[in-house]
Motif scaffolding. Structure first.
Motif, mmCIF file in Angstrom:
data_model
loop_
_atom_site.group_PDB
_atom_site.id
_atom_site.type_symbol
_atom_site.label_atom_id
_atom_site.label_comp_id
_atom_site.label_asym_id
_atom_site.label_seq_id
_atom_site.Cartn_x
_atom_site.Cartn_y
_atom_site.Cartn_z
ATOM 1 N N TYR A 196 0.801 -1.223 0.000
ATOM 2 C CA TYR A 196 0.000 0.000 0.000
ATOM 3 C C TYR A 196 0.842 1.286 0.000
ATOM 4 O O TYR A 196 0.281 2.376 0.104
ATOM 5 C CB TYR A 196 -0.959 -0.021 1.191
ATOM 6 N N TYR A 197 2.142 1.140 -0.164
ATOM 7 C CA TYR A 197 3.027 2.308 -0.184
ATOM 8 C C TYR A 197 3.772 2.347 -1.506
ATOM 9 O O TYR A 197 4.475 1.396 -1.866
ATOM 10 C CB TYR A 197 3.987 2.267 1.016
ATOM 11 N N CYS A 198 3.614 3.453 -2.211
ATOM 12 C CA CYS A 198 4.138 3.540 -3.566
ATOM 13 C C CYS A 198 5.644 3.329 -3.614
ATOM 14 O O CYS A 198 6.160 2.711 -4.544
ATOM 15 C CB CYS A 198 3.756 4.887 -4.185
ATOM 16 N N GLY A 245 5.313 0.388 -5.880
ATOM 17 C CA GLY A 245 5.141 1.042 -7.170
ATOM 18 C C GLY A 245 3.691 1.276 -7.532
ATOM 19 O O GLY A 245 3.401 1.750 -8.627
ATOM 20 N N ASP A 246 2.768 0.940 -6.629
ATOM 21 C CA ASP A 246 1.315 0.947 -6.845
ATOM 22 C C ASP A 246 0.913 -0.330 -7.582
ATOM 23 O O ASP A 246 1.728 -1.005 -8.200
ATOM 24 C CB ASP A 246 0.833 2.179 -7.607
ATOM 25 N N HIS A 247 -0.371 -0.662 -7.543
ATOM 26 C CA HIS A 247 -0.788 -1.970 -8.056
ATOM 27 C C HIS A 247 -0.672 -2.077 -9.569
ATOM 28 O O HIS A 247 -0.569 -3.181 -10.113
ATOM 29 C CB HIS A 247 -2.193 -2.342 -7.577
ATOM 30 N N ILE A 248 -0.633 -0.964 -10.283
ATOM 31 C CA ILE A 248 -0.425 -1.050 -11.728
ATOM 32 C C ILE A 248 0.982 -1.534 -12.049
ATOM 33 O O ILE A 248 1.208 -2.208 -13.060
ATOM 34 C CB ILE A 248 -0.688 0.308 -12.406
ATOM 35 N N VAL A 249 1.929 -1.223 -11.173
ATOM 36 C CA VAL A 249 3.319 -1.637 -11.385
ATOM 37 C C VAL A 249 3.576 -3.014 -10.776
ATOM 38 O O VAL A 249 4.318 -3.824 -11.338
ATOM 39 C CB VAL A 249 4.292 -0.592 -10.793
ATOM 40 N N LYS A 253 -5.201 3.385 6.280
ATOM 41 C CA LYS A 253 -4.464 2.125 6.398
ATOM 42 C C LYS A 253 -4.051 1.584 5.034
ATOM 43 O O LYS A 253 -3.188 0.713 4.953
ATOM 44 C CB LYS A 253 -5.312 1.076 7.141
ATOM 45 N N TYR A 254 -4.653 2.117 3.963
ATOM 46 C CA TYR A 254 -4.288 1.696 2.613
ATOM 47 C C TYR A 254 -3.185 2.566 2.020
ATOM 48 O O TYR A 254 -3.022 2.610 0.788
ATOM 49 C CB TYR A 254 -5.515 1.692 1.710
ATOM 50 N N GLY A 255 -2.436 3.245 2.870
ATOM 51 C CA GLY A 255 -1.264 3.964 2.408
ATOM 52 C C GLY A 255 -1.578 5.090 1.449
ATOM 53 O O GLY A 255 -2.491 5.885 1.681
ATOM 54 N N ASN A 256 -0.829 5.146 0.348
ATOM 55 C CA ASN A 256 -0.988 6.273 -0.581
ATOM 56 C C ASN A 256 -1.092 5.848 -2.044
ATOM 57 O O ASN A 256 -0.780 6.629 -2.937
ATOM 58 C CB ASN A 256 0.183 7.254 -0.409
ATOM 59 N N VAL A 291 4.360 9.528 5.251
ATOM 60 C CA VAL A 291 3.758 8.972 4.041
ATOM 61 C C VAL A 291 3.382 10.134 3.123
ATOM 62 O O VAL A 291 2.600 11.012 3.515
ATOM 63 C CB VAL A 291 2.502 8.148 4.377
ATOM 64 N N PRO A 292 3.918 10.177 1.904
ATOM 65 C CA PRO A 292 3.533 11.247 0.975
ATOM 66 C C PRO A 292 2.030 11.224 0.744
ATOM 67 O O PRO A 292 1.386 10.170 0.818
ATOM 68 C CB PRO A 292 4.300 10.898 -0.301
#
Length: 437
Positions: free
Chosen positions: A238-240, A244-248, A283-286, A425-426
């Motif tokens: 959940y942290y980029c 890298g995010d779920h697309i990555v 809780k799902y980050g960014n 967290v950004p």
């Protein structure tokens, strides 16, 4: 505290393309080398695991199944409990006799990857994606062959570091086999080869969809963790900066199919949308929970990609290649149109294939034969598509390969430590306001 090394700043679309061969099919470049058999006639290949989560444990098991001479001799993770859980699972599996790790070869911490790589012939790199470039570069430096899980990086500096490692590996005859598993699936290979042979005519568009319910829920609360670093690593998806995010991290399999269909040539640009519609709790980050993107290629070919993580919605994980004379259903291993074809019907092959196993089988068979497989640059191309798509949605801008390849935006912290110090967290990106450095 572990200081991070500076990222490699070399790289542009021109040099990326110059160094990359457009390779269809398995997308692996093989060079000759001495077979991996040691002095004295020993057929033991020492294998190490870096990243003992679920994927790492599975990949280690597949590596051991691939060759009876393989021995898992060292393992590393930042968390000791995860390391022990992984070893327990492996020892209780069908390859337990090939796990020969004593306490001196269990390594915990941010630098533990070095200790494992220094002790083995082949390493499985399966940590959270942020660390992939660092670990791959060290393996190549030490002349250790590597199975590298996807994706290859989470930002432009990391991708440049990995790409340099992949090219250095070729120069040193070091194997890099990537974890874009669908390229190892025999029915899909045969299907894509039909596309490359012209069965659907000239490619006009590619459609890839990875709509799912999402992955695991956050595993730990902040109160259960001793630091912000531990909390984010325990819930890394959940942290980029970590995933890298779920697309990555996940939907990139669809983008890999797009790259494959296009001969691993880069698109000219990408644009689209994304956001955070249902997964809004802190809780799902960014990271986002949905993306919808268009990739434009030369000759007016377009690639359309959609992915989302929404519960209680319809799942669809499908890829299509649309041509002038027909349509290829990539998951269905079939072609509709004037050259209608179906893999099972027309080949008679009724086998069930484990693509995760095939990638390891081929890697170790090649090493035994004195061949070095290296598909690192192909993996970098597919990773670049994911980074382009994320940037387009995050910023609301039009993103070219150069946007990512020349970016100095390093998402990670300046050092790694479990000390109880803040790791902010950004904010969740806002299109039109979020910029890419």
């Amino acid at each position: 505290m572990t200081e991070r090394p500076s990222a490699n700043d070399g790289g542009s679309r021109r040099t990326f393309l110059k160094g990359s061969a457009a390779v269809a099919g398995a997308a692996a470049v093989a060079t000759s080398w001495a077979p991996l058999v040691h002095a004295g006639g020993s057929d033991v290949i020492k294998v190490g695991l870096v990243g003992a989560g679920g994927r790492g444990t599975g990949a280690a098991e597949q590596a051991l199944k691939a060759d009876k001479g393989n021995r898992l001799v060292a393992v590393a993770d930042v968390f000791g409990d995860r390391l022990e859980e992984s070893l327990s699972a492996l020892k209780g599996s069908g390859v337990g006799e090939q796990v020969t790790i004593d306490d001196d070869h269990k390594h915990v911490g941010f630098d533990a990857y070095k200790q494992v790589i220094d002790e083995v012939d082949v390493v499985v790199l399966a940590t959270t994606p942020h660390f992939r470039p660092l670990h791959a570069a060290y393996a190549v430096e030490k002349g250790v062959h590597a199975f590298v899980e996807k994706p290859m990086a989470v930002d432009g500096p990391g991708l440049r570091t990995f790409l340099k490692a992949a090219r250095d590996a070729k120069a040193k005859n070091v194997a890099i086999v990537n974890g874009f598993c669908w390229r190892y699936h025999p029915p899909r290979r045969a299907t894509m080869n039909r596309v490359f042979d012209g069965a659907i005519g000239e490619i006009r568009a590619i459609e890839t969809t990875y709509n799912s319910q999402g992955v695991w829920e956050p595993r730990k609360t902040r109160e259960e963790c001793g630091s912000d670093m531990e909390y984010q690593l325990r819930n890394w998806y959940y942290y980029c900066w970590l995933s890298g995010d779920h697309i990555v991290e996940q939907a990139i399999h669809g983008l890999d199919t797009m790259a494959w269909a296009m001969g691993d040539k880069l698109p000219t640009r990408c644009f689209g949308v994304g956001g955070r519609q249902t997964r809004t709790d802190p809780k799902y980050g960014n990271i986002y929970d949905h993306f919808s993107l268009v990739f434009e290629y030369e000759n007016d070919v377009r690639g359309y990609h959609q992915c989302r993580h929404w519960v209680n919605t319809a799942n669809q994980v499908k890829d299509y290649v649309l041509g002038a004379d027909g349509v290829c259903d990539v998951f269905g291993n079939s072609i509709a149109g004037k050259n209608k074809w179906n893999y099972k019907r027309d080949t008679g092959d009724k086998k069930t294939y484990d693509m995760y196993q095939v990638e390891h089988d081929e890697m170790y068979a090649a090493l035994r034969e004195g061949k070095i497989l290296n598909n690192g640059e192909q993996a970098a191309t597919s990773t670049l598509l994911g980074l382009m798509g994320r940037a387009a949605a995050y910023t609301g801008g039009v993103i070219t390969p150069e946007t990512v390849l020349e970016s100095t935006e390093d998402l990670g912290p300046s050092s790694y430590s479990f000390d109880d110090v803040p790791l902010p967290v950004p904010p969740v990106p806002v299109p039109g306001f979020t910029k890419m450095i």
